[in-house]
Design an enzyme around this catalytic site. Structure first.
Site, mmCIF file in Angstrom:
data_model
loop_
_atom_site.group_PDB
_atom_site.id
_atom_site.type_symbol
_atom_site.label_atom_id
_atom_site.label_comp_id
_atom_site.label_asym_id
_atom_site.label_seq_id
_atom_site.Cartn_x
_atom_site.Cartn_y
_atom_site.Cartn_z
ATOM 1 N N ASN A 138 -6.515 -2.466 2.447
ATOM 2 C CA ASN A 138 -6.472 -3.809 2.705
ATOM 3 C C ASN A 138 -7.831 -4.454 2.745
ATOM 4 O OD1 ASN A 138 -3.474 -4.353 2.674
ATOM 5 N ND2 ASN A 138 -3.503 -4.179 5.109
ATOM 6 N N ARG A 156 0.819 -1.400 0.188
ATOM 7 C CA ARG A 156 -0.041 -0.135 0.151
ATOM 8 C C ARG A 156 0.954 1.176 0.050
ATOM 9 N NH1 ARG A 156 -3.336 0.032 4.559
ATOM 10 N NH2 ARG A 156 -1.575 -1.112 5.708
#
Length: 91
Positions: free
Chosen positions: A41, A23
């Protein structure tokens, strides 16, 4: 001069993409490309990315994901409408 309208896409990435800095990688590259949105997520182990900006920049982000060192199994992309993000964040 005509301004090119912004695109917005939902990108679902599967593979080994949680707990490995993925990320942060997405945020860094999206920000460098002038994109807004988020990387999050998901409970199934995937990462959802929403990227808003110029189509060319979103395509560049997708290419960077494909060429990254992460163990990506699949990348799914779908068009979204009604996006209005001010910056790119991770969730």
């Amino acid at each position: 001069m005509w301004e090119v309208p912004e695109a917005c896409k939902r990108i679902r990435v599967t593979g080994v993409v949680q707990g490995v800095g993925f990320r942060a990688y997405v945020r860094r590259h999206a920000t460098m490309l002038g994109l807004t949105g988020y990387a999050k997520n998901m409970p199934d182990g995937s990462v959802e990315i929403v990227a808003q900006g110029q189509e060319k920049s979103i395509e560049e982000l997708l290419q960077q994901l494909r060429e990254s060192h992460f163990d990506i199994d699949n990348i799914e992309v779908e068009d979204l409408t009604g996006c209005n993000y001010a910056h790119f964040t991770t969730m």
